[in-house]
Design a protein around this motif. Structure first.
Motif, PDB file in Angstrom:
ATOM      1  N   ASN A 158     -67.797  47.905  44.923  1.00 34.94           N
ATOM      2  CA  ASN A 158     -68.522  46.724  45.456  1.00 34.94           C
ATOM      3  C   ASN A 158     -69.963  46.724  45.369  1.00 34.94           C
ATOM      4  N   ARG A 159     -70.599  48.152  45.391  1.00 36.99           N
ATOM      5  CA  ARG A 159     -72.001  48.080  45.228  1.00 36.99           C
ATOM      6  C   ARG A 159     -72.520  47.784  43.974  1.00 36.99           C
ATOM      7  N   LYS A 189     -71.531  45.107  42.352  1.00 42.55           N
ATOM      8  CA  LYS A 189     -71.984  43.516  42.276  1.00 42.55           C
ATOM      9  C   LYS A 189     -73.137  43.561  43.310  1.00 42.55           C
ATOM     10  N   THR A 190     -73.549  44.292  44.282  1.00 47.71           N
ATOM     11  CA  THR A 190     -74.384  44.010  45.432  1.00 47.71           C
ATOM     12  C   THR A 190     -75.814  44.606  44.546  1.00 47.71           C
ATOM     13  N   ALA A 191     -75.991  45.911  44.587  1.00 46.45           N
ATOM     14  CA  ALA A 191     -77.136  46.644  44.556  1.00 46.45           C
ATOM     15  C   ALA A 191     -77.468  46.799  42.935  1.00 46.45           C
ATOM     16  N   THR A 237     -78.751  46.369  39.232  1.00 47.70           N
ATOM     17  CA  THR A 237     -79.728  45.289  38.735  1.00 47.70           C
ATOM     18  C   THR A 237     -79.485  45.185  37.186  1.00 47.70           C
ATOM     19  N   LYS A 261     -73.545  45.226  34.903  1.00 43.40           N
ATOM     20  CA  LYS A 261     -72.875  45.268  36.100  1.00 43.40           C
ATOM     21  C   LYS A 261     -71.772  43.869  35.956  1.00 43.40           C
TER      22      LYS A 261
END
Lengths: 316, 278, 503, 308
Positions: C126-127, C129-131, C133, C137
Motif C-alpha cells: 500500500n505504501r 501507492k501512497t508514499a 514518489t 510506483k
C-alpha cells in the motif's frame, strides 16, 4: 598597523557580503526550479508546490537570501534538496579531506620550490641552474591530472609501492592514511612546486642584486651563506604572497586530483552536486571556496605587512 | 608690463599620508608651505633647492598638472588655481615644460615627429611637417630625426627633442625642470646654451629649476631658494650668489666646490635622489 | 541520481549499474559456503547513490546496493530469469488470474528486531501507492486490494490479470519494509536481508554488515564494502593494487586485457538487460517514414560498431529483448548491414542529405558509439550533428522529457521494458496501436500466450525499425581469482552479495 | 604625484597583483621602456618557434591532413605507428597525427577565446583603475579581488552546467576568471606610465585622459599585455585539458588534445601512445607559450638584463 588591519578587515567583510550576493544570485538565475529539478520531470504541480513550501522556495528572494546567510553565519548550511540530508556535516567532512590534501600538497611544493628556486637563482648562469630551470618549465607544462596518472602507473601499478587511490581518515588507520596521501599530495605539490620555484628564483634574484647582499659578498661571504643570513627573509615577502594566491589554485587543483585518486573531498562533492543539480549544496560549496580564497588573501595581506618592516611603518 | 607673467600667492600643497593610528589622522606631508613669488614677463627666473624641497610640486601646480591645497596661482592675469581642465586651453598653449629625465619624457612608442607635433595636434593646429622641421632645426637636429624613435638618440639629443616639443605651440612661458641634471657633463653646457639662446630669440619667460646653484647662475637673472617647501630667499642671482642672507643659501653656496667635483663625475647619489624625488 | 529518471532510463543512465546487476538464486537451497569466517570483501562500483531511499529517489544505484542484500521481496528472479520464492514460500494464482495468495516464511525478522508478517507486506504494497514518489510506483496501480489473511498469509487482488505485476514484485517496488522502520529510509534502511546497513561514507563507500539474525543461509562475508569510483581507470587501478577485490562493473572494456592476461584475476562475461538503443524521435516527420528508419538500421555495421566502441564485448541483438527473457529470438538478421540498401531506401524516401541531430548524454559508451554512428550514417548520405547533453540533468530535460531531439543513444536497463519504451507517451513517441494490442494480450494471458505475444511484439518493432538496437551491454566482472559465487548474467536490479565467498 | 600616499596598500597590492602565472614576478618593474639591440634570449627563440609551429600546424590542417581527422575506420583501429599512420590510430581507427593537427586548432581557439575575453575586459579595467581617482580605482581593484576569488575551473563547470558544455562556454568562463590577473598587471604597468614625464608633457599640452589612455598608456603597456596573454594562453590550454578530463571540455567529435588524453585513459596499458601524443602536445604547447611569455618579459624588462 592596527588601522591597516581594521581597513583590511572592513574590505574583507564587504567582499564577503558582495560575494554571497553574487553566489546566491548566480544560483537564483540558473534555469530550472530547484524543486522541480529535485522531484523530476514527471512530478505533479502539487508535489512541486509542496516541496517548494517545504524548502521555503515560495518566499521572496530577499527572504531566502537572508535566511541562507543567517544559516551560514550559524554554520547551518541547510538541507539538500536532493538527498534530504543536512549539508553542513557533509561539507565539514569533505573539507577536512581536502585540507589535508592541500596543506600537504603545499608543503611538498615548498620543499621542492625553496631549495630549487634558490639554487636556480644563485647559479643562474651555471649549467645546474639552467637545468633546474628547464625542469621547472616542464613541470609547469604538465597538467596535474596527467602527473597523477603517471605517478599511479609508476608507483602503484608497476612498482606496487603505494595504493593507487582511495582515502582513509587519519584517525582510523594512520599508516594507510599516509600511504594513500603520498601520491595525490605529490601530484598536486610537484606541479604547484614547479610554478612556485620560478617565483622563488626571481625573488632570490632580486635580493641577490640588493646592495646589502653585494656588500655581504664583498666582505667575503660565499653566496649561499650570504643569502641565508641576509636574503631569505626578504625573498620571503613575494613568495608568501604567491603562496597565498596559490592556495586558491590548490583548492581547485584538488578537484581534479580528487577525481584521479578517488578521494572524497570537497571537489568531488561539488562535482556530484553539479551533476545532480543539488543547487543548495553547490551554492554552499562555492560560497565556502570563495570565502576560503578571500580569507587566505586577507591573511596573506596581513602577513605581508608583518614580514616587511618597510611596510610596517606605513610608508615607503 | 603691467602684470607679472606668473604670480604665486601663499601656495600650500599637502599630501595625505596613510593613517597609522586609529585615533588620529596622520600628519600630512607638507610639500609646499606657503610659497609666494612673482615672475615678470620676459624674465629668467631660477628656483634652486635640494631634491625633495618641493620644486617639482610647485612647477606642476603652476602648470595646472597638480592642484594646490590652498593659495593662488595667476598666470598672465588669469587665476588658474580652481579652473577646470576644459578652461585651461590658454595655459596649455602659452605655458610648456621641459622635464628632467630624458629617458622618461619622450614616449618610446612614438616617432619624434609625432612627439613634437603632439601639442599642435591636441590644440587643433594644423600639424604641418613644416613646423616640425623648423623646430628640429631650431634645436639643432637634422630633419630626418623626425622619422626615428626616441631610443635612437642620446640623452642630450632627447632633451633637444623635449625642448622642440615644448616650443611647438609657440608658448610665451617655458618651464624647465632640471633639464640638464640627468645629462652627461659634456653635453650639459650645450643644452643650457640652447635653452638660453632660444629664450632670447623667442623672447620667452623662463622658469628654470635646478638643485645646482651654479647652473642657475649660468642661466637666470633672478633666483628663489627653496628649502622644505618654503622659499627662504629671493633676489638677483648675482646677489644671492655673492651675499647669501639665509643660512641655507649660504650652505648651498659653500657647497659649490663640492658640486664642481660632482660635475666632474661623482654624481650618483645626487642623481638617485633626483630620480626618487620625481 | 534524480527522482525524475523514469522507468527504463532510470537505470540506463549509469552504464555501470546495469552492467552489474547480478542475479540472485533461490536462497532456500543451501549450496552456499558455511558462514562464520570473519572475512571482508571490497567491491568497486561506479555510480554512488544520492540517497538510500529508493521509494523517493530514482536511479539504479540504490537497489544495486540494497535490494536482495538489505531488502527482500516476496519473490525474486533466479539467474535464468525465472520467478522463484523469497519471503513468500509459495503462492497460488486464482483461475481468473486476478487473486494471488502468498504463504510467507516463518522466521524472517527485520534488522530493527520486528518480525516480518503479512501486515508488513500489506503495509509495503500500500505504501507504494501512497508514499513513493518515483515513476516506478505506477507498476503497483493494478493492485486493487492487499490484505493479511493471517500473520503468514497474504492475499493480493488485481483489478485485471497482469503477468507483469508479479514480475515487478521481483524489483524494488516489491521490497518489504517494516511498519516500524521507514522513518529514516534515506540514511538508515531496515530490511530482512542477509546484510544490514553498516555505514555510508559519502563520496566514497557504503559498508554492509552480515545480518547474523538472517532467516536464510547466512552469507560468507562478515562485511562487504561497496566502493564507488567515478573514473573507470581509477577503478581498474584499485583492483590492480588490491584496494578492492571485485570490479562489479567494468566501464572501460578496452582495459580488460590487463586482467585477462593476468592469472591473479578472473574475468566473467555474461549478459544484462541493458539494450543500448539508438532511439529515433518517431514524432519527427523524417522518422514517420518507415524507410528512413530501416535505412538507418541497414546503414549501421553493428559488428564493427561493437568492436569499435565497446571492444567487441557485448552481444548483438535485433530487438528490445535480452537472451535471458523467455521470449528471446535472434532478430539480428531482420535488418542486415547493407550500405546499398540503406542508400536506396533513403533515396526512395527522399531523405538523402538530411541533417539529423544526434543528442548524446555525457556517458562514455554513448559518446563513443555516437561517433561511430555518425561516421557510418554519413557514409550512406545522411548528415549527423552531434550534441552532448550533460547527463542526467540536461539530457533528461531535453531529450527524455521534451523529446527535443532526432536521435539519441542510451542504454535501457530496466528488465522487460519493451512496452514501456515503445509507447507514444515515451520519449521515443512511438505510436503503434498494433503493438499496444500485442502487449496487452501478453500481459493478460497465461504464460504460454505471454511468450507468443511478446515474440510478436519484439519482431514487430524490429521490422518497423522503431529504433536501432546497437548492442546489449555485457556483464563484465573482474575479480580476484579466489572469489566465488559471482553470477555470469546481471538481469536484476541488485548486485547480489549473498552467495559471494572466498575459496 | 598624488597617489604617492597609500603606498602600503599599493605595495601589497602590486605584489599580490602578480598573478599566479607570472613566474618571473617582475611585472611591476619599469617594463614600459623599450630597449633595443638586445641579443635574442633562448626562451624567446624556443618559445617563439614552438608557438609558430603550432600556428603553422593549425593553418596546414585547414588545407591538408594525412586523413580526415574524424573518419571512423574500424578496420585499422588501434594501429601501431607505421608509414601509413605515423602516430598510429585510436580506438575508432582515426589517424592520430591528423587528430593532433586538427586539435591544434582547438588549442589555439581555446587560448584565443580565453585570452581575448580576459584582455578585452581586463586591459581597459586595468587602465581605468590606474587613471581614475582613488576611490573608483579602489572599487575596481576590490571588485577584481572578488572575481579572483571565483576560481576559473569552478566558473567553467558552472557555465557548462548552465549553458551546456562547449569549448566556447568553458573558455569564456576561463577568460572571465583570467580578467583579474590581466587587470592587475595592466594597472601596475599603467600606473608606471602615468608617472612618466611624457604623460605629464601630454597633459601639459592639453591631452585629455581618454586620448592619453589611447595614445600613450595603451601602446606602452602592450608589452605587458603580450607577456600576460602568452602566459594566460598556457593556462587556458591546461584548463581545457583539465575540463576535458572532468567531462566539461570540448565535446566530440571536434578533435581536442584534452579530450584525446581523456579518451586514451583506458588504453594506458595496452596502447600508451594514445596518451603520449596528446600529452606531449599539450606539454609542448604550454611550454611554448610559457617560454614565449618569459622571453618577452625578459626582453621588455631592462631590470632583468644584468641577470642573464
Amino acid at each position: 598597523m592596527v588601522l591597516r588591519l581594521v581597513e583590511r578587515t572592513a574590505v574583507l567583510l564587504v567582499s564577503l557580503a558582495v560575494s554571497s550576493v553574487l553566489v546566491f544570485g548566480f544560483m537564483a538565475v540558473l534555469p530550472g526550479d530547484p524543486a522541480r529539478v529535485a522531484l523530476g520531470v514527471n512530478a505533479s504541480d502539487e508535489a512541486v508546490a509542496q516541496l517548494r513550501e517545504q524548502f521555503g522556495l515560495d518566499r521572496s528572494l530577499a527572504t531566502q537570501y537572508f535566511d541562507w546567510l543567517g544559516g551560514l553565519l550559524h554554520a547551518d548550511f541547510g538541507t539538500s534538496y536532493v538527498s534530504k540530508v543536512a549539508i553542513g556535516p557533509q561539507i565539514f567532512d569533505r573539507l577536512q579531506v581536502t585540507l589535508w590534501l592541500v596543506v600537504v600538497g603545499m608543503i611538498v611544493a615548498l620543499v621542492v620550490a625553496v631549495p630549487a628556486g634558490t639554487v636556480m637563482a644563485a647559479r643562474h648562469r651555471k649549467i645546474s641552474g639552467l637545468a633546474l630551470s628547464a625542469i621547472s618549465q616542464l613541470g609547469v607544462a604538465v597538467p596535474a591530472f596527467l602527473a597523477g596518472i603517471l605517478l599511479i602507473m609508476l608507483f602503484a601499478v608497476k612498482l606496487g609501492w603505494l595504493p593507487a587511490n582511495g582515502w582513509t581518515p587519519p584517525a582510523s588507520d594512520p599508516g594507510m592514511f599516509l600511504r594513500q596521501l603520498i601520491l595525490p599530495a605529490l601530484s598536486l605539490g610537484l606541479v604547484q612546486g614547479a610554478v612556485l620555484t620560478r617565483y622563488v628564483r626571481s625573488a632570490v634574484l632580486d635580493v641577490l642584486r640588493e646592495d646589502y647582499l653585494r656588500t655581504a659578498r664583498a666582505k667575503g661571504l660565499r653566496p649561499f651563506p650570504a643569502l641565508w643570513r641576509h636574503g631569505l627573509r626578504n625573498a620571503a615577502v613575494p613568495v608568501v604572497t604567491v603562496l597565498g594566491l596559490q592556495l586558491a589554485t590548490l583548492l581547485i587543483g584538488a578537484v581534479v586530483v580528487e577525481r584521479v585518486f578517488v578521494i572524497p573531498g570537497l571537489g568531488s562533492l561539488l562535482l556530484d552536486g553539479v551533476s545532480n543539480r543539488d543547487l543548495l549544496l553547490v551554492q554552499d560549496v562555492v560560497m565556502l571556496l570563495v570565502v576560503a580564497v578571500l580569507v587566505v588573501n586577507f591573511l596573506v595581506d596581513v602577513l605581508y605587512v608583518a614580514l616587511d618592516p618597510r611596510l610596517r611603518v606605513g610608508q615607503r | 608690463m603691467t602684470e607679472p607673467a606668473i604670480q604665486v600667492t601663499d601656495l600650500v600643497r599637502d599630501y595625505p599620508r596613510p593613517r597609522t593610528s586609529l585615533l588620529r589622522a596622520s600628519p600630512p606631508v607638507h610639500a609646499l608651505r606657503g610659497v609666494s613669488l612673482e615672475v615678470q614677463e620676459g624674465e629668467r627666473f631660477g628656483i634652486v633647492g635640494e631634491s625633495g624641497c618641493g620644486k617639482s610640486t610647485l612647477l606642476r601646480i603652476i602648470a595646472a598638472l597638480d592642484r594646490a591645497t590652498s593659495g593662488q596661482v595667476v598666470v598672465e592675469g588669469t587665476d588658474i588655481t580652481r579652473l577646470p581642465e576644459r578652461r585651461l586651453r590658454f595655459l596649455r598653449e602659452n605655458l610648456q615644460l621641459v622635464f628632467q629625465d630624458p629617458m622618461s619624457s619622450l614616449d618610446p612608442r612614438m616617432r619624434v615627429r609625432d612627439i613634437i607635433a603632439e601639442p599642435l595636434v591636441v590644440q587643433g593646429h594644423p600639424a604641418s611637417g613644416e613646423r616640425v622641421r623648423e623646430l628640429l632645426d631650431a634645436v639643432g637636429l637634422s630633419a630626418d630625426a623626425g622619422d626615428r624613435y626616441p631610443h635612437q638618440f642620446s640623452g642630450g639629443q632627447r632633451q633637444r627633442i623635449s625642448i622642440a616639443r615644448a616650443l611647438a605651440p609657440r608658448p610665451r612661458i617655458l618651464i624647465a625642470d632640471e633639464p640638464v641634471s640627468a645629462l652627461d657633463v659634456s653635453v650639459r653646457a650645450q643644452v643650457l646654451n640652447l635653452i638660453s639662446d632660444l629664450v632670447d630669440e623667442l623672447n620667452l619667460t623662463l622658469i628654470f629649476v635646478s638643485h645646482d646653484l651654479s647652473v642657475v647662475k649660468h642661466v637666470c637673472s633672478r633666483v628663489a631658494v627653496m628649502n622644505a617647501g618654503q622659499i627662504v630667499e629671493t633676489g638677483p642671482t648675482a646677489d644671492v650668489y655673492a651675499a647669501p642672507t639665509h643660512p641655507y643659501t649660504r650652505r648651498l653656496v659653500s657647497a659649490i666646490p663640492t658640486l664642481q667635483r660632482a660635475l666632474s663625475g661623482a654624481t650618483t647619489t645626487d642623481l638617485v635622489k633626483g630620480v626618487l624625488s620625481t | 541520481m534524480n527522482t525524475y529518471l523514469t522507468r527504463a532510463v532510470a537505470l540506463a543512465g549509469s552504464a555501470a549499474l546495469l552492467l552489474v546487476a547480478a542475479c540472485s538464486a533461490g536462497s532456500g537451497t543451501s549450496s552456499g559456503p558455511s558462514t562464520g569466517a570473519n572475512q571482508s570483501l571490497a567491491i568497486g562500483l561506479v555510480a554512488e547513490p544520492a540517497s538510500l531511499d529508493f521509494t523517493t529517489t530514482d536511479g539504479a544505484a540504490i537497489p544495486q546496493a540494497l535490494l536482495t542484500n538489505v531488502y527482500e521481496g516476496l519473490v525474486k528472479q533466479d539467474e535464468s530469469g525465472k520467478i522463484v520464492p523469497d519471503l513468500a514460500k509459495s503462492w497460488t494464482v486464482s483461475a481468473d488470474r486476478k487473486t494471488y495468495t502468498f504463504e510467507l516464511v516463518d522466521n524472517a525478522k527485520f534488522t530493527n528486531g520486528a518480525a516480518f508478517t503479512a501486515a508488513d507486506a500489506v503495509f509495503s504494497i500500500n505504501r507504494v501507492k501512497t508514499a513513493w514518489t518515483t515513476s516506478l510506483k505506477a507498476a503497483m496501480d493494478v493492485v486493487q486490494d492487499a490484505k493479511a489473511v493471517s500473520p503468514k498469509q497474504l492475499q493480493v487482488t488485481l483489478s485485471k490479470p497482469s503477468n507483469d505485476w508479479l514480475f515487478r514484485m521481483t524489483t524494488r517496488i516489491g521490497a518489504m519494509f517494516s511498519q516500524t522502520g521507514v522513518d529514516k529510509l534515506a540514511t538508515d534502511p531496515v530490511g530482512t536481508g542477509p546484510y544490514k546497513f553498516g555505514s555510508w561514507k559519502r563520496g566514497d563507500s557504503i559498508v554492509l554488515q552480515r545480518n547474523d539474525a538472517y532467516w536464510g543461509t547466512k552469507p560468507f562475508f562478515n562485511q562487504v564494502t561497496l566502493k564507488y569510483f567515478k573514473d573507470p581507470t581509477a577503478l581498474n587501478n584499485a583492483l590492480l593494487t588490491g584496494t578492492i577485490n571485485v570490479i562489479g562493473t567494468v566501464q572501460a572494456p578496452e582495459a580488460l586485457s590487463q586482467f585477462t592476461s593476468n592469472t591473479k584475476y578472473q574475468v566473467i562475461e555474461g549478459t544484462t538487460n541493458g539494450e543500448v538503443v539508438l532511439s529515433f524521435n518517431n514524432s519527427r516527420p523524417v522518422f514517420k517514414d518507415v524507410r528512413v528508419r530501416q535505412a538507418i538500421r541497414s546503414a549501421i555495421d553493428h559488428k564493427a560498431l561493437l568492436d569499435t566502441c565497446f571492444a567487441g564485448r557485448g552481444k548483438l541483438i535485433g530487438s528490445m529483448v535480452p537472451p535471458t527473457d523467455p521470449w528471446y529470438e535472434d532478430l539480428t538478421q531482420v535488418a542486415p548491414y547493407s550500405k546499398d540498401k540503406a542508400k536506396s531506401l533513403l533515396a526512395a524516401a527522399g531523405a538523402t542529405g538530411k541533417t539529423l541531430r544526434l543528442r548524446l548524454p555525457t556517458l562514455p559508451y554513448a559518446t563513443s558509439c555516437g561517433q561511430v554512428v555518425k561516421s557510418q550514417l554519413e557514409q550512406v548520405g545522411l548528415k549527423v550533428q552531434i550534441d552532448q547533453l550533460e547527463f542526467p540533468a540536461a539530457w533528461l530535460t531535453t531529450v527524455f522529457k521534451n523529446a527535443d531531439y532526432d536521435m539519441s543513444i542510451i542504454a535501457h536497463v530496466e528488465p522487460r521494458d519493451l512496452g514501456a519504451v515503445f509507447s507514444p507517451k515515451y520519449y521515443t513517441r512511438y505510436d503503434d496501436p498494433t503493438l499496444q494490442q500485442d502487449l496487452a494480450a501478453a500481459d493478460a494471458g497465461d504464460e504460454a500466450t505471454q511468450v507468443t505475444d511478446m515474440k510478436k511484439a519484439a519482431r514487430r518493432i524490429s521490422e518497423e525499425a522503431a529504433a536501432d538496437w546497437l548492442f546489449l551491454l555485457p556483464n563484465l566482472v573482474v575479480a580476484d581469482k579466489n572469489i566465488t559465487g559471482l553470477p555470469a548474467n546481471a538481469i536484476t536490479e541488485s548486485f547480489d552479495l549473498s552467495k559471494l565467498a572466498r575459496s | 604625484m598624488n597617489d604617492e600616499g597609500g603606498s602600503v596598500s599599493r605595495g601589497a597590492e602590486s605584489a599580490l597583483g602578480v598573478p599566479a602565472s607570472d613566474p618571473a614576478g617582475r611585472l611591476d618593474g619599469p617594463a614600459v621602456r623599450r630597449t633595443a639591440g638586445r641579443r635574442l634570449n633562448p626562451s624567446l627563440v624556443v618559445g617563439g618557434i614552438i608557438v609558430l609551429v603550432i600556428v603553422l600546424t593549425a593553418l596546414v590542417s585547414f588545407v591538408w591532413t594525412p586523413y580526415d581527422a574524424t573518419l571512423v575506420d574500424p578496420a585499422v583501429r588501434l594501429a601501431k605507428p607505421s608509414w601509413s599512420h605515423w602516430f598510429g590510430t585510436d580506438k575508432f581507427g582515426r589517424d592520430l597525427l591528423s587528430q593532433i593537427m586538427v586539435g591544434s586548432r582547438t588549442t589555439l581557439f581555446v587560448g584565443l577565446v580565453a585570452v581575448g575575453v580576459a584582455a578585452v575586459i581586463g586591459v581597459p579595467l586595468g587602465i581605468l583603475a590606474a587613471m581614475t581617482r582613488r576611490w573608483s580605482s579602489e572599487l575596481i581593484m576590490r571588485a577584481n579581488d572578488l572575481l579572483l576569488a571565483f576560481p576559473a575551473l569552478l566558473l567553467a563547470i558552472m557555465f557548462g552546467a548552465v549553458f551546456g558544455a562547449s569549448t566556447l562556454t568553458a573558455m569564456v568562463a576561463i577568460g572571465i576568471a583570467t580578467v583579474p590577473s590581466f587587470a592587475r598587471v595592466i594597472r601596475s604597468g599603467a600606473l608606471q606610465v602615468m608617472r612618466t614625464e611624457y604623460v605629464l608633457a601630454a597633459r601639459a599640452a592639453g591631452r585629455r585622459p581618454f586620448p592619453i589612455a589611447l595614445r600613450h598608456v595603451l601602446p606602452n603597456v602592450t608589452s605587458l599585455i603580450t607577456v600576460q596573454a602568452s602566459v594566460s594562453f598556457a593556462i587556458a590550454v591546461l584548463a581545457e585539458a583539465a575540463l576535458s578530463f572532468l567531462g566539461y571540455g570540448t565535446p566530440p567529435p571536434t578533435p581536442s588534445w584534452g579530450r584525446m588524453l581523456q579518451e586514451s585513459q583506458e588504453f594506458l596499458f595496452s596502447a600508451p601512445r594514445l596518451a603520449v601524443f596528446p600529452g606531449v602536445a599539450i606539454a609542448i604547447a604550454v611550454l611554448g607559450f610559457n617560454l614565449l611569455g618569459d622571453g618577452l618579459r625578459d626582453r621588455f624588462d631592462p631590470k632583468l638584463e644584468d641577470r642573464r
